[in-house]
Write a protein that holds these residues in place. Structure first.
Motif, mmCIF file in Angstrom:
data_model
loop_
_atom_site.group_PDB
_atom_site.id
_atom_site.type_symbol
_atom_site.label_atom_id
_atom_site.label_comp_id
_atom_site.label_asym_id
_atom_site.label_seq_id
_atom_site.Cartn_x
_atom_site.Cartn_y
_atom_site.Cartn_z
ATOM 1 N N ILE A 1 0.839 -1.204 0.000
ATOM 2 C CA ILE A 1 0.000 0.000 0.000
ATOM 3 C C ILE A 1 0.874 1.255 0.000
ATOM 4 C CG2 ILE A 1 -1.618 1.338 1.427
ATOM 5 C CD1 ILE A 1 -2.869 -1.447 2.164
ATOM 6 N N ALA A 2 1.962 1.225 0.785
ATOM 7 C CA ALA A 2 2.852 2.400 0.839
ATOM 8 C C ALA A 2 3.419 2.705 -0.541
ATOM 9 C CB ALA A 2 3.973 2.153 1.842
ATOM 10 N N SER A 3 3.884 1.655 -1.244
ATOM 11 C CA SER A 3 4.461 1.870 -2.572
ATOM 12 C C SER A 3 3.408 2.359 -3.557
ATOM 13 C CB SER A 3 5.079 0.579 -3.109
ATOM 14 O OG SER A 3 6.187 0.203 -2.314
ATOM 15 N N LEU A 4 2.242 1.688 -3.553
ATOM 16 C CA LEU A 4 1.181 2.061 -4.492
ATOM 17 C C LEU A 4 0.673 3.479 -4.227
ATOM 18 C CD1 LEU A 4 -0.950 -1.194 -4.885
ATOM 19 C CD2 LEU A 4 0.516 -0.101 -6.587
ATOM 20 N N PHE A 5 0.612 3.838 -2.955
ATOM 21 C CA PHE A 5 0.158 5.185 -2.579
ATOM 22 C C PHE A 5 1.049 6.239 -3.223
ATOM 23 C CE2 PHE A 5 0.446 8.837 0.308
ATOM 24 C CZ PHE A 5 -0.888 9.199 0.407
ATOM 25 N N ILE B 1 17.240 11.884 -5.465
ATOM 26 C CA ILE B 1 16.860 11.394 -4.126
ATOM 27 C C ILE B 1 17.382 12.295 -3.002
ATOM 28 C CG2 ILE B 1 17.199 9.489 -2.486
ATOM 29 C CD1 ILE B 1 16.809 7.542 -4.798
ATOM 30 N N PRO B 2 18.681 12.697 -3.025
ATOM 31 C CA PRO B 2 19.145 13.569 -1.932
ATOM 32 C C PRO B 2 18.344 14.858 -1.829
ATOM 33 C CG PRO B 2 21.003 12.758 -3.215
ATOM 34 C CD PRO B 2 19.774 12.335 -3.938
ATOM 35 N N GLU C 1 12.702 3.770 -2.409
ATOM 36 C CA GLU C 1 12.400 3.259 -1.076
ATOM 37 C C GLU C 1 13.587 2.523 -0.460
ATOM 38 O OE1 GLU C 1 7.580 2.635 -1.751
ATOM 39 O OE2 GLU C 1 8.980 1.001 -2.132
ATOM 40 N N MET C 2 14.459 2.012 -1.307
ATOM 41 C CA MET C 2 15.646 1.334 -0.776
ATOM 42 C C MET C 2 16.601 2.341 -0.150
ATOM 43 S SD MET C 2 16.398 -1.525 -3.685
ATOM 44 C CE MET C 2 17.495 -2.571 -2.753
ATOM 45 N N ILE D 1 12.798 -4.999 0.784
ATOM 46 C CA ILE D 1 13.932 -5.747 0.237
ATOM 47 C C ILE D 1 15.193 -5.473 1.066
ATOM 48 C CG2 ILE D 1 15.550 -5.823 -1.697
ATOM 49 C CD1 ILE D 1 13.273 -5.792 -3.584
ATOM 50 N N ASN D 2 15.472 -4.191 1.277
ATOM 51 C CA ASN D 2 16.652 -3.812 2.055
ATOM 52 C C ASN D 2 16.608 -4.376 3.467
ATOM 53 O OD1 ASN D 2 18.502 -2.514 0.595
ATOM 54 N ND2 ASN D 2 18.092 -0.466 1.402
#
Lengths: 256, 275
Positions: B79-83, B129-130, B216-217, B228-229
């Motif tokens: 859900i977090a990823s899809l959100f 990302i940073p 997310e990683m 995964i991480n």
């Protein structure tokens, strides 16, 4: 059909010339075209490929500008396309994302729902597509698509219709049928039609007068009056005589 | 056991009746299933052969998957990823499509905007990302921002190209019938560009799903990438790592199937069948 002692001509070409730049060189495609077209007349512009006949039609329709000369319609100089003069394209100009009904209604946006429905229905029936109102162009054959485009043009009740080899992409039998159809509609509606073709037979079957253009740069070689009543007998002697005359003008052999 | 037996008889009986139609509908599945089975077999053999204690075989991966499903943690991460993907994607579409329409249609806007778009486009969203973390902190904000970046460029560039590809005949038709302004956009520019816009949406969603895992990683504390991480860091649970990868792949297929439904509308089908 001669221009003398009649009301002023509907469409007048005044010394139209046009060149295209290509690789730094200028290529002359049209040279000093002068022509008067009467109201309600069916004119074919006949010439070999690349003679500039389509360019000429695009200039008359206001899609392209000439380098010299001008076109007047009802005495006014053409400065751009106009909804009262509709162009029928060779490669389907109808919108593939819209239904037959919506395509035909394109030029009727200013009318009330009721009036629009009446005209759209009548025009669709005139071109023989009743029952296909909800269909999309990709579901139709080439001939039917071209009927939709003709209907889209007729729906606005235009003054002038421009047709740029409208049946060029159709098979020969469908093409014959479409010609008969366009003659029928023309007789019924009496629109002025300017029709570009490279097909000698097509021009004799359709036109009141045939304007023969030379190879590039396109000039008017001659204007041939057809003077045959519709429906025209394709086997008659007059038909053959006109055909020979056109072949002569185009510089093509009569026999193969 | 009896129940299984009865079920098999019923299925076999039904199978005789349905055989013909069923055989026809299943036939295209036979070859890919064979290839998949061979692949899984080779994977299992390779693990046994090398005697790896860390890398999971197919069976361990299935068990890992079962463990993930049971732990209930998986659903939260999905859900977090899809959100993040949903929000980032919708924001990108709602900015990218209108912008692409205008940039594609108006030559002056195109001249002004295109170099900037083309200059920013090759920068991987990962490189942002940073900055995403700097601006939004660790969490959904940074994720949505990164997905927005990932999806925005394919959508804007695809829409621009779609508009510039509108055929001359259709442009002239529109001109001939006096269409202008918003009506021109609504009746011609937008519908003419629609098939290619849908294709760019499809590409963008694919990219977004790739990027969210990476994001997310590195910069988030939930989601499938984080899972995964986390599985690796918490005792080298590579069975969970590979199981999560399987989940990511399956969700990716489902997302693509969903967005492809857009291609079936009557208004755009012309764009996919024979051009």
């Amino acid at each position: 059909m001669t221009s003398a002692n009649q009301e002023p001509a509907k469409v007048v070409f005044n010394g139209i010339s046009k060149s295209f730049g290509r690789k730094g060189e200028s290529l002359r495609v049209l040279e000093d075209i002068n022509l008067e077209v009467q109201d309600g007349e069916f004119i074919c512009l006949l010439g070999p490929s690349g003679c500039g006949k389509s360019t000429l039609l695009n200039i008359v329709a206001g899609f392209e500008e000439s380098d010299a000369g001008s076109v007047t319609i009802d005495g006014e100089i053409v400065a751009g396309p106009n909804p009262q003069r509709v162009f029928v394209f060779q490669e389907y100009g109808i919108f593939p994302w819209a239904s037959v009904w919506d395509n035909v209604a394109l030029g009727l946006r200013h009318l009330s729902e009721q009036e629009r429905a009446k005209i759209v229905e009548a025009t669709i029936s005139m071109v023989g597509l009743s029952g296909f109102e909800a269909a999309y162009p990709m579901e139709l054959s080439g001939g039917m698509k071209q009927r939709v485009e003709v209907a889209r043009a007729l729906a606005v009740s235009p003054d002038v219709i421009y047709m740029d080899e409208p049946f060029g992409a159709l098979d020969s039998l469908t093409r014959l049928g479409m010609r008969a159809e366009i003659v029928r509609i023309w007789q019924q509606e009496k629109k002025t039609i300017l029709f570009v073709t490279h097909d000698v037979d097509e021009s004799i079957q359709l036109a009141d007068r045939i304007v023969v253009l030379t190879e590039r740069p396109g000039r008017i070689a001659d204007i041939v009056e057809v003077g045959l009543e519709h429906p025209r007998d394709l086997g008659s002697g007059e038909y053959g005589a006109i055909k020979n005359r056109l072949y002569d003008l185009l510089g093509v052999a009569h026999t193969i | 056991m009896t129940w299984v037996f009865i079920a098999m008889i019923v299925l076999a009986a039904a199978g005789v009746k349905l055989q013909d139609s069923l055989r026809d509908s299943l036939r295209p599945l036979v070859a890919p299933l064979c290839v998949a089975m061979i692949g899984v077999g080779l994977w299992g053999l390779a693990v046994i052969w090398t005697g790896s204690r860390v890398f999971p075989g197919p069976l361990q991966t299935c068990l890992g998957l079962a463990e993930l499903i049971e732990s209930e943690r998986l659903w939260g991460d999905i859900i977090a990823s899809l959100f993040r993907v949903t929000w980032g994607f919708f924001l990108a579409a709602s900015v990218g499509i209108p912008l692409g329409l205008v940039v594609g249609w108006n030559m002056r806007v195109f001249t002004a905007m295109n170099p900037i778009i083309q200059g920013l486009r090759p920068i991987s969203p990962i490189a942002w990302i940073p900055i995403a973390i700097l601006w939004f902190g660790i969490g959904d904000g940074a994720g949505i921002f990164l997905i927005f970046l990932s999806a925005f460029f394919p959508i804007a560039v695809g829409t621009t190209a779609a508009v510039r590809n509108i055929s001359l005949v259709h442009q002239r038709s529109a001109e001939n019938f006096g269409l202008a302004g918003l009506e021109l956009f609504r009746r011609v520019v937008f519908p003419a560009a629609m098939p290619q816009i849908i294709t760019s949406l499809r590409i963008a969603l694919g990219v977004a799903w790739l990027v969210i895992v990476a994001a997310e990683m590195v910069g988030m504390d939930s989601g499938l990438g984080y899972l995964i991480n986390d599985a690796r860091n918490a005792g080298s649970r590579y069975d969970l790592v590979v199981a999560t990868m399987v989940v990511i792949g399956m969700i990716g297929i489902v997302l693509d199937l969903l967005i492809r439904q857009l291609e079936r509308f009557d208004e755009v089908r012309w764009g996919y069948e024979k051009r």
